[in-house]
Design a protein around this motif. Structure first.
Motif, PDB file in Angstrom:
ATOM      1  N   MET A   9       0.844  -1.205   0.000  1.00 15.37           N
ATOM      2  CA  MET A   9       0.000   0.000   0.000  1.00 15.37           C
ATOM      3  C   MET A   9       0.873   1.246   0.000  1.00 15.37           C
ATOM      4  O   MET A   9       1.857   1.336   0.730  1.00 15.37           O
ATOM      5  N   ARG A  10       0.488   2.216  -0.810  1.00 14.01           N
ATOM      6  CA  ARG A  10       1.250   3.459  -0.865  1.00 14.01           C
ATOM      7  C   ARG A  10       1.020   4.265   0.408  1.00 14.01           C
ATOM      8  O   ARG A  10      -0.109   4.336   0.914  1.00 14.01           O
ATOM      9  N   LEU A  11       2.048   4.895   0.931  1.00 13.45           N
ATOM     10  CA  LEU A  11       1.910   5.715   2.125  1.00 13.45           C
ATOM     11  C   LEU A  11       0.967   6.883   1.850  1.00 13.45           C
ATOM     12  O   LEU A  11       1.049   7.516   0.789  1.00 13.45           O
ATOM     13  N   PRO A  12       0.075   7.211   2.810  1.00 10.40           N
ATOM     14  CA  PRO A  12      -0.857   8.320   2.593  1.00 10.40           C
ATOM     15  C   PRO A  12      -0.150   9.624   2.256  1.00 10.40           C
ATOM     16  O   PRO A  12      -0.624  10.398   1.406  1.00 10.40           O
ATOM     17  N   GLN A  13       0.992   9.869   2.900  1.00 11.11           N
ATOM     18  CA  GLN A  13       1.678  11.134   2.653  1.00 11.11           C
ATOM     19  C   GLN A  13       2.188  11.254   1.219  1.00 11.11           C
ATOM     20  O   GLN A  13       2.346  12.364   0.700  1.00 11.11           O
ATOM     21  N   GLU A  14       2.448  10.109   0.571  1.00 12.31           N
ATOM     22  CA  GLU A  14       2.882  10.158  -0.821  1.00 12.31           C
ATOM     23  C   GLU A  14       1.731  10.550  -1.746  1.00 12.31           C
ATOM     24  O   GLU A  14       1.917  11.275  -2.723  1.00 12.31           O
ATOM     25  N   THR A  15       0.540  10.059  -1.430  1.00 15.43           N
ATOM     26  CA  THR A  15      -0.644  10.472  -2.189  1.00 15.43           C
ATOM     27  C   THR A  15      -0.892  11.964  -2.002  1.00 15.43           C
ATOM     28  O   THR A  15      -1.196  12.691  -2.963  1.00 15.43           O
ATOM     29  N   ILE A  16      -0.759  12.432  -0.778  1.00 21.97           N
ATOM     30  CA  ILE A  16      -0.933  13.860  -0.489  1.00 21.97           C
ATOM     31  C   ILE A  16       0.107  14.678  -1.246  1.00 21.97           C
ATOM     32  O   ILE A  16      -0.206  15.721  -1.848  1.00 21.97           O
ATOM     33  N   ARG A  17       1.354  14.214  -1.235  1.00 22.79           N
ATOM     34  CA  ARG A  17       2.434  14.932  -1.902  1.00 22.79           C
ATOM     35  C   ARG A  17       2.160  15.047  -3.416  1.00 22.79           C
ATOM     36  O   ARG A  17       2.393  16.087  -4.028  1.00 22.79           O
ATOM     37  N   THR A  18       1.682  13.952  -3.994  1.00 20.66           N
ATOM     38  CA  THR A  18       1.383  13.965  -5.424  1.00 20.66           C
ATOM     39  C   THR A  18       0.365  15.038  -5.766  1.00 20.66           C
ATOM     40  O   THR A  18       0.547  15.826  -6.704  1.00 20.66           O
ATOM     41  N   LYS A  19      -0.731  15.066  -5.006  1.00 24.41           N
ATOM     42  CA  LYS A  19      -1.766  16.064  -5.292  1.00 24.41           C
ATOM     43  C   LYS A  19      -1.306  17.456  -4.895  1.00 24.41           C
ATOM     44  O   LYS A  19      -1.613  18.439  -5.583  1.00 24.41           O
TER      45      LYS A  19
END
Length: 432
Positions: free
Chosen positions: A1-11
Motif C-alpha cells: 500500500m502506498r503511504l498516505p503522505q505520498e498520495t498527499i504529496r502527489t496532489k
C-alpha cells in the motif's frame, strides 16, 4: 500500500492521481489507517489543486463503495434531492413527505451542518426521540411503509465520506467543488437511487457565491452522476437571502411543520420546493411534465397527505406521534426571545453572516465534537425589500448570547433602496 503522505504529496504538487491511489487512500479513511491529519492535508491539497474528471469519478466511486450499496424492490421509483446548503434551507423536511405522498420512495441520507450552513440531520436532532441513525433494516422498513425516511449517514453507507465530511467542516475545505461532488454523490450512489435532483445554491449565503461557480458545480455533479448511471438534474437557486424566514434547528422544524400544514407558505420557499419536487416526479415517471408534477405536489399539500407522511415518518423513527398537532409541546424552545428592529427598507443581506451567527449562538459547530443547542436561532427574518421594521427574532440561551446575535443580525442587514426582485430558481442543468 502506498503511504498516505505520498498520495498527499502527489496532489499537493498538482500531479494526477491514479484510480488505484485514490482507492487505497479511501480504503485507509475507512479502516483508520489514514489519520485525521492525512485527511485534512489531502482535503487542502484537493482544494488548491483540484481533481480532473477521471479523478473526481474515481473518488466518488471509491467513497460510494467504501460501505454497503443498497438495492430496492419497491412499487415506485426511488428518488432523492440534495442541497449544497444555505441559510433557512429546510426544504428536505417538507419535500421528502410531499414526494412520498405522490407515490415516490425517498431514502434521504442527510448530513450535519457544514461550515456556515445548517444541516438537516441537526434539525432532526431537535425532535425528541427521533432516531436519525436507525440502522439499515429500520431505514429500509420506514422507506417501504411510509414512503420516506430522512436519516444520518450510517457507518454502513459511504463511511469514508462520513469521516472526510466532518474533517472538511472544520478545516476550511468545504467549498471544494471536487470534494462537494464526491461527498454528495457517494452517498446517493450508495443509497441505490433511480433519480436525483440537486439544489445548487448561489449567492451571499452559499458556498458557491458566484453564478459561474454554481454552474461549474451543477455541471460537475450532473456529469459525474450520469457517468455513474444515475439520472440527475440540477437547479441553481438563489441564496442571496435566507430561503425560509427561520434559521436554526428546532425553529426550522417548526417552520417545516407550518408549511406542511398550510399555516404559512412563503413564496420563495414554496417556489423552490415545488420546482425541486417537480424534477423528482418527472425523473421518476410519476408525472409527464413539470406543470403536472406541480399540480400533484400542490394537491398532496392541500389534502394533508404530505403532512401525514411527515408525521408517520417521525413516529416510525421514534419521535412523538402528535408532533404536527402540538409542536410547541415537543420542540425545545430558547429561554430568551428578542425582536430586533431597524427602520428603513432591506436593501441587501449578508446571508452567510446570519449562518455564522447561528453557530455563535450554539446552533452549529466549530469542532466536530461540539454539541448543538437545538433551541437557538432566528425566526421572522426579513427578506429583501421588507420595510416593516422587524429584522428578525433572536432565540438565545441567555441575554449575553442574545446581545451578540442582535449585533450580528444588524450587521448582516443593509438598509436603503429596495433591490430588484430575483427569481428563486435561476437555471437548470441536465438532460431533458
Amino acid at each position: 500500500m502506498r503511504l498516505p503522505q505520498e498520495t498527499i504529496r502527489t496532489k499537493r504538487d498538482g500531479l494526477p492521481l491514479a484510480p488505484e491511489e485514490i482507492r487505497a487512500f479511501v480504503a485507509g479513511l475507512t479502516d483508520g489507517t489514514v489519520g485525521e491529519g492525512h485527511a485534512a492535508a489531502f482535503a487542502m491539497a484537493v482544494f488548491f489543486r483540484g481533481l480532473a474528471l477521471p479523478e473526481r469519478v474515481a473518488l466518488t466511486r471509491a467513497m460510494a463503495e467504501s460501505g454497503r450499496v443498497l438495492t430496492w424492490d419497491l412499487p415506485g421509483p426511488v428518488l432523492d434531492k440534495h442541497s449544497t446548503g444555505g441559510i433557512g434551507d429546510t426544504v428536505s423536511l417538507a419535500l421528502a413527505p410531499m414526494v412520498a405522498a405522490c407515490g415516490g420512495y425517498v431514502p434521504m441520507i442527510s448530513g450535519r451542518g457544514l461550515g456556515h450552513t445548517g444541516g438537516t440531520l441537526d434539525k432532526l436532532g431537535s425532535i425528541p426521540g427521533y432516531d436519525a441513525m436507525p440502522g439499515l433494516d429500520a431505514f429500509r422498513r420506514t422507506v417501504r411503509h411510509v414512503g420516506c425516511a430522512i436519516i444520518g449517514q450510517t457507518a454502513e453507507l459511504a463511511p469514508a465520506d462520513r469521516r472526510l465530511y466532518a474533517i472538511r467542516d472544520v478545516t476550511g475545505t468545504v467549498e471544494s467543488l471536487d470534494l462537494i461532488t464526491a461527498s454528495i454523490l457517494s452517498k446517493k450512489l450508495a443509497a441505490g437511487l433511480d433519480g436525483l435532483v440537486m439544489d445548487v445554491k448561489h449567492g451571499s449565503g452559499a458556498f458557491m457565491a458566484t453564478l459561474p461557480e454554481a454552474q461549474a458545480l451543477a455541471e460537475s455533479i450532473v456529469t459525474v452522476a450520469e457517468g455513474a448511471g444515475l439520472r440527475t438534474a440540477a437547479l441553481i437557486t438563489d441564496m442571496d437571502a435566507p430561503l425560509a424566514s427561520a434559521a436554526g434547528n428546532a425553529v426550522e422544524v417548526a417552520y417545516a411543520i407550518d408549511y406542511l400544514k398550510g399555516v404559512t407558505r412563503e413564496p420563495r420557499f414554496h417556489a423552490v420546493t415545488l420546482a425541486l419536487g417537480a424534477e423528482m416526479l418527472v425523473a421518476g415517471g410519476l408525472a409527464r411534465h413539470a406543470a403536472g408534477a406541480v399540480e400533484r405536489l400542490e394537491a398532496v399539500l392541500a389534502s394533508g397527505r404530505a403532512a401525514e407522511a411527515f408525521a408517520q415518518m417521525v413516529a416510525t423513527l421514534g419521535g412523538p406521534a402528535d408532533l404536527l398537532d402540538e409542536p410547541e409541546r415537543h420542540l425545545p424552545a430558547a429561554p430568551v426571545r428578542r425582536p430586533v428592529r431597524q427602520t428603513g427598507t432591506v436593501a441587501g443581506i449578508a446571508t452567510r453572516e446570519i449562518g455564522l451567527a447561528v453557530i455563535e449562538l450554539g446552533g452549529g459547530r466549530t469542532r466536530p465534537e461540539d454539541v448543538i443547542d437545538p433551541r437557538v436561532g432566528f425566526t421572522q427574518l426579513a427578506g429583501p425589500g421588507a420595510c416593516d421594521g422587524l429584522l428578525g427574532i433572536v432565540h438565545a440561551a441567555d441575554e449575553a448570547a442574545a446581545d451578540r446575535a442582535e449585533a450580528a443580525l444588524r450587521a448582516a442587514y443593509r438598509m436603503g433602496a429596495a433591490p430588484e426582485s430575483r427569481a428563486p430558481v435561476l437555471e437548470r442543468v441536465g438532460a431533458g
